[in-house]
Write a protein that holds these residues in place. Structure first.
Motif, mmCIF file in Angstrom:
data_model
loop_
_atom_site.group_PDB
_atom_site.id
_atom_site.type_symbol
_atom_site.label_atom_id
_atom_site.label_comp_id
_atom_site.label_asym_id
_atom_site.label_seq_id
_atom_site.Cartn_x
_atom_site.Cartn_y
_atom_site.Cartn_z
ATOM 1 N N ASP A 24 2.049 2.408 -5.150
ATOM 2 C CA ASP A 24 2.326 1.838 -6.418
ATOM 3 C C ASP A 24 2.958 0.374 -6.037
ATOM 4 O O ASP A 24 2.462 -0.545 -6.813
ATOM 5 C CB ASP A 24 3.247 2.549 -7.125
ATOM 6 C CG ASP A 24 2.877 3.852 -7.692
ATOM 7 O OD1 ASP A 24 1.857 3.873 -7.839
ATOM 8 O OD2 ASP A 24 3.955 4.733 -7.880
ATOM 9 N N ARG A 25 3.708 0.192 -5.073
ATOM 10 C CA ARG A 25 4.245 -1.234 -5.023
ATOM 11 C C ARG A 25 3.210 -2.163 -4.467
ATOM 12 O O ARG A 25 3.162 -3.351 -4.768
ATOM 13 C CB ARG A 25 5.295 -1.193 -4.108
ATOM 14 C CG ARG A 25 6.673 -0.846 -4.288
ATOM 15 C CD ARG A 25 7.816 -0.850 -3.095
ATOM 16 N NE ARG A 25 7.578 0.022 -1.964
ATOM 17 C CZ ARG A 25 7.969 1.180 -1.749
ATOM 18 N NH1 ARG A 25 8.458 1.829 -2.747
ATOM 19 N NH2 ARG A 25 7.728 1.470 -0.480
ATOM 20 N N HIS A 26 2.251 -1.456 -3.634
ATOM 21 C CA HIS A 26 1.033 -2.461 -3.138
ATOM 22 C C HIS A 26 0.412 -2.654 -4.211
ATOM 23 O O HIS A 26 -0.285 -3.853 -4.417
ATOM 24 C CB HIS A 26 0.324 -1.722 -2.058
ATOM 25 C CG HIS A 26 -0.865 -2.304 -1.311
ATOM 26 N ND1 HIS A 26 -2.227 -2.128 -1.886
ATOM 27 C CD2 HIS A 26 -0.990 -3.343 -0.612
ATOM 28 C CE1 HIS A 26 -2.985 -2.791 -1.158
ATOM 29 N NE2 HIS A 26 -2.402 -3.855 -0.348
ATOM 30 N N LEU A 27 -0.186 -1.710 -5.038
ATOM 31 C CA LEU A 27 -0.806 -1.990 -6.424
ATOM 32 C C LEU A 27 -0.413 -3.158 -7.322
ATOM 33 O O LEU A 27 -1.112 -4.137 -7.793
ATOM 34 C CB LEU A 27 -1.320 -0.833 -7.034
ATOM 35 C CG LEU A 27 -2.067 -1.084 -8.251
ATOM 36 C CD1 LEU A 27 -3.364 -1.529 -8.060
ATOM 37 C CD2 LEU A 27 -2.283 0.256 -9.114
ATOM 38 N N ALA A 28 1.086 -3.078 -7.648
ATOM 39 C CA ALA A 28 1.735 -3.922 -8.305
ATOM 40 C C ALA A 28 1.386 -5.616 -7.739
ATOM 41 O O ALA A 28 1.551 -6.268 -8.309
ATOM 42 C CB ALA A 28 3.029 -3.577 -8.471
ATOM 43 N N ALA A 29 1.852 -5.432 -6.434
ATOM 44 C CA ALA A 29 1.686 -6.803 -5.759
ATOM 45 C C ALA A 29 0.409 -7.200 -5.868
ATOM 46 O O ALA A 29 0.251 -8.661 -6.090
ATOM 47 C CB ALA A 29 2.420 -6.402 -4.285
ATOM 48 N N VAL A 30 -0.701 -6.603 -5.526
ATOM 49 C CA VAL A 30 -1.987 -6.999 -5.802
ATOM 50 C C VAL A 30 -2.368 -7.619 -7.170
ATOM 51 O O VAL A 30 -2.815 -8.700 -7.348
ATOM 52 C CB VAL A 30 -3.094 -5.907 -5.461
ATOM 53 C CG1 VAL A 30 -4.359 -6.535 -5.503
ATOM 54 C CG2 VAL A 30 -2.917 -5.742 -3.985
ATOM 55 N N GLU A 31 -1.782 -6.951 -8.106
ATOM 56 C CA GLU A 31 -1.949 -7.349 -9.662
ATOM 57 C C GLU A 31 -1.460 -8.428 -9.742
ATOM 58 O O GLU A 31 -1.757 -9.417 -10.667
ATOM 59 C CB GLU A 31 -1.601 -6.129 -10.429
ATOM 60 C CG GLU A 31 -2.406 -5.002 -10.274
ATOM 61 C CD GLU A 31 -1.897 -3.863 -11.213
ATOM 62 O OE1 GLU A 31 -2.683 -2.952 -11.572
ATOM 63 O OE2 GLU A 31 -0.649 -3.755 -11.431
ATOM 64 N N ARG A 32 -0.347 -8.905 -9.107
ATOM 65 C CA ARG A 32 0.602 -10.148 -9.572
ATOM 66 C C ARG A 32 0.259 -11.407 -8.413
ATOM 67 O O ARG A 32 1.225 -12.107 -8.404
ATOM 68 C CB ARG A 32 1.932 -9.929 -9.817
ATOM 69 C CG ARG A 32 2.725 -9.471 -8.842
ATOM 70 C CD ARG A 32 4.155 -9.454 -9.236
ATOM 71 N NE ARG A 32 4.967 -8.598 -7.898
ATOM 72 C CZ ARG A 32 5.353 -7.357 -8.004
ATOM 73 N NH1 ARG A 32 5.014 -6.409 -8.915
ATOM 74 N NH2 ARG A 32 6.015 -6.760 -7.146
ATOM 75 N N ARG A 33 -0.445 -11.054 -7.415
ATOM 76 C CA ARG A 33 -0.950 -12.160 -6.307
ATOM 77 C C ARG A 33 -0.956 -13.327 -6.875
ATOM 78 O O ARG A 33 -1.449 -13.495 -7.919
ATOM 79 C CB ARG A 33 -1.704 -11.569 -5.409
ATOM 80 C CG ARG A 33 -3.262 -11.708 -5.872
ATOM 81 C CD ARG A 33 -4.105 -11.000 -5.029
ATOM 82 N NE ARG A 33 -5.423 -11.132 -5.252
ATOM 83 C CZ ARG A 33 -6.542 -10.629 -4.622
ATOM 84 N NH1 ARG A 33 -6.367 -10.031 -3.424
ATOM 85 N NH2 ARG A 33 -7.699 -10.700 -5.300
ATOM 86 N N SER A 34 -0.592 -14.378 -6.154
ATOM 87 C CA SER A 34 -0.595 -15.721 -6.355
ATOM 88 C C SER A 34 -1.657 -16.524 -5.648
ATOM 89 O O SER A 34 -2.068 -17.574 -5.992
ATOM 90 C CB SER A 34 0.600 -16.549 -6.219
ATOM 91 O OG SER A 34 1.086 -16.395 -4.734
ATOM 92 N N GLY A 35 -2.207 -15.788 -4.574
ATOM 93 C CA GLY A 35 -3.332 -16.436 -4.013
ATOM 94 C C GLY A 35 -3.817 -15.450 -2.923
ATOM 95 O O GLY A 35 -3.289 -14.390 -2.464
#
Length: 207
Positions: A24-35
């Motif tokens: 879940d944390r990985h998906l959330a990080a991917v969804e809001r990634r900056s680059g």
């Protein structure tokens, strides 16, 4: 090994829950990634890898079972040692295909040859000749997007952005185009494989 030395059922379940939370944390990080090199995505990836490895070890020790996934580590790649401000680079692409329907492949090549006198089924015909016709007529990207239409099944692919010291002279590397591929000069790499899809499909809950 005695039962007392084995991980407890609760420990295995806790490790499984840790994998779910890390996903879940990985998906959330991917969804809001900056680059491309977002530090949050990198950190979440590493946390997921650690959680998956811990679960894999515990379920094997407790139940003598293994997990169906293996998360690749970014640390396995050769570190980039090229210039920070490159002035020239090469694109290296590999795409794998299986000839799933030979007759469809040959039929498509014959259609091309029927409308183009220069597109002859050479190399004895068959799939070898058909591939020569199709890749002589279509760009590789078009064949990739129409693979099933040509009777092909896509496999793994990779694209490397490899830095070069300077732009080569025309015709300089045509005799051996891939000999100069230096992993330490690969600035960016993009891999596509069903291995990654299968790993995460196995982690999804089944109803």
């Amino acid at each position: 090994m005695s039962d007392a030395a084995l991980p407890s059922v609760a420990e295995v379940r806790a490790a499984a829950e840790a994998v779910k939370a890390a996903l879940d944390r990985h998906l959330a990080a991917v969804e809001r990634r900056s680059g491309e090199d977002d530090p949050e995505v990198h950190a979440a990836f590493n946390e997921l890898a650690v959680a998956a490895e811990e679960y894999d070890e515990l379920i094997y020790e407790r139940y003598d079972e293994v997990t169906p996934f293996e998360i690749p580590s970014g640390d396995d790649r050769v570190p980039y040692t090229g210039p920070a401000e490159p002035t020239a680079f090469s694109i290296l692409i590999r795409r794998d295909y299986a000839v799933a329907e030979p007759q469809r492949l040959i039929a498509q090549a014959e259609r091309v040859a029927a409308h183009d006198r220069d597109a002859e089924l050479v190399d004895g015909g068959g799939t070898a000749g058909a591939l020569g016709v199709l890749f002589g007529e279509y760009e590789p990207d078009e064949i990739a997007s129409r693979a099933s239409e040509f009777g092909l099944e896509e496999g793994d692919s990779t694209l490397w952005v490899a830095v070069t010291e300077e732009a080569p002279e025309p015709g300089e590397w045509l005799g051996a185009p891939f000999d100069q591929a230096d992993p330490e000069h690969v600035l960016h790499r993009f891999d596509v494989s069903t291995v990654f899809d299968d790993e995460f499909d196995e982690l999804e809950p089944h109803h």
